[in-house]
Motif scaffolding. Sequence first.
Motif, short mmCIF file in Angstrom:
data_model
loop_
_atom_site.label_atom_id
_atom_site.label_comp_id
_atom_site.label_asym_id
_atom_site.label_seq_id
_atom_site.Cartn_x
_atom_site.Cartn_y
_atom_site.Cartn_z
N MET A 63 88.21 36.06 32.96
CA MET A 63 87.77 36.28 34.32
C MET A 63 86.27 36.54 34.39
O MET A 63 85.63 36.14 35.35
N LEU A 64 85.75 37.22 33.37
CA LEU A 64 84.32 37.48 33.36
C LEU A 64 83.53 36.17 33.30
O LEU A 64 82.53 36.02 33.99
N THR A 65 83.99 35.23 32.48
CA THR A 65 83.31 33.94 32.37
C THR A 65 83.37 33.19 33.70
O THR A 65 82.38 32.62 34.15
N LEU A 66 84.54 33.17 34.33
CA LEU A 66 84.66 32.51 35.64
C LEU A 66 83.73 33.14 36.67
O LEU A 66 83.09 32.44 37.45
N THR A 67 83.64 34.45 36.65
CA THR A 67 82.78 35.15 37.59
C THR A 67 81.31 34.80 37.35
O THR A 67 80.56 34.52 38.28
N GLU A 68 80.91 34.78 36.08
CA GLU A 68 79.53 34.41 35.74
C GLU A 68 79.22 32.96 36.12
O GLU A 68 78.15 32.66 36.62
N LEU A 69 80.18 32.06 35.87
CA LEU A 69 79.97 30.65 36.24
C LEU A 69 79.86 30.48 37.75
O LEU A 69 79.03 29.71 38.24
N ALA A 70 80.69 31.20 38.49
CA ALA A 70 80.62 31.13 39.95
C ALA A 70 79.26 31.62 40.43
O ALA A 70 78.65 31.02 41.33
N ALA A 71 78.76 32.68 39.83
CA ALA A 71 77.44 33.20 40.21
C ALA A 71 76.36 32.17 39.93
O ALA A 71 75.45 31.96 40.75
N LYS A 72 76.43 31.51 38.79
CA LYS A 72 75.44 30.50 38.43
C LYS A 72 75.51 29.32 39.40
O LYS A 72 74.47 28.82 39.85
N LEU A 73 76.72 28.89 39.74
CA LEU A 73 76.86 27.80 40.70
C LEU A 73 76.38 28.20 42.09
O LEU A 73 75.94 27.36 42.87
N GLY A 74 76.42 29.49 42.37
CA GLY A 74 75.93 29.99 43.66
C GLY A 74 74.45 29.76 43.86
O GLY A 74 73.95 29.81 44.98
N GLU A 75 73.74 29.50 42.77
CA GLU A 75 72.30 29.22 42.87
C GLU A 75 72.04 27.84 43.45
O GLU A 75 70.92 27.54 43.86
N LEU A 76 73.06 26.99 43.49
CA LEU A 76 72.94 25.67 44.13
C LEU A 76 73.24 25.84 45.61
O LEU A 76 74.38 26.10 45.99
N PRO A 77 72.25 25.69 46.47
CA PRO A 77 72.47 25.98 47.88
C PRO A 77 73.19 24.85 48.62
O PRO A 77 73.13 23.68 48.22
N ASN A 78 73.86 25.23 49.70
CA ASN A 78 74.42 24.30 50.68
C ASN A 78 75.33 23.23 50.09
O ASN A 78 75.30 22.09 50.50
N ARG A 79 76.14 23.59 49.13
CA ARG A 79 77.07 22.65 48.54
C ARG A 79 78.40 23.35 48.28
O ARG A 79 78.43 24.52 47.95
N ARG A 80 79.45 22.59 48.38
CA ARG A 80 80.75 23.07 47.95
C ARG A 80 80.85 22.80 46.46
O ARG A 80 80.45 21.73 45.99
N LYS A 81 81.36 23.75 45.70
CA LYS A 81 81.41 23.62 44.25
C LYS A 81 82.82 23.93 43.75
O LYS A 81 83.54 24.69 44.39
N ILE A 82 83.18 23.34 42.63
CA ILE A 82 84.48 23.64 42.02
C ILE A 82 84.30 24.01 40.56
O ILE A 82 83.36 23.58 39.90
N LEU A 83 85.20 24.84 40.10
CA LEU A 83 85.33 25.15 38.68
C LEU A 83 86.73 24.73 38.26
O LEU A 83 87.68 24.91 39.02
#
Length: 176
Positions: free
Chosen positions: A1-21
């Motif tokens: 879960m920690l890795t998923l949380t960190e990856l989501a945070a990193k993807l959050g740096e990409l603005p105005n886009r829908r993202k998937i993991l």
Amino acid sequence: MLTLTELAAKLGELPNRRKILLYVGPGERFDPRVLTAAATPGVSAFASGAMATIFSRMQNLFRQAQRANVNVYTFDVNGLSAPGPGEFDPRKNQREFLQIVARETGARSVTGDNAPGREAGRILAENASYYLIGFRSTNAAADGSYRRLEVKVSRGGMTVRSRRGYFSPKSGGRPD
């Protein structure tokens, strides 16, 4: 879960886009009753400190995915498995974990399938077309609480996949 949380945070740096993991793994062991008990005032939700830690990490993952506009699709690596009559299925809670993470982040889970790769094309097609809907809550309390959402459509033949809720902002203006 920690890795998923960190990856989501990193993807959050990409603005105005829908993202998937895409999470491919066995899931986490946890007691799903913790989620129900945690939402019930006055009930001691956690039988152990480990359960409290897992619950806290799940909440952090959901918050981060919400903030970053990330959907987490989960794939169970164990494929089909069924206990014999009267046997306890030790994998049931791990599969349920995968389903909860996907559902709470607006995605879906592929469990109990020996050929999960065939779902990849459907997931990519699903993510190629979507609607972004915004709203303003009538509840002005800035308390950081979790608020449930339900999205419905009147048109037949449609599948709605959305987040089941969100965390309200705290008094500082940002969601927790």
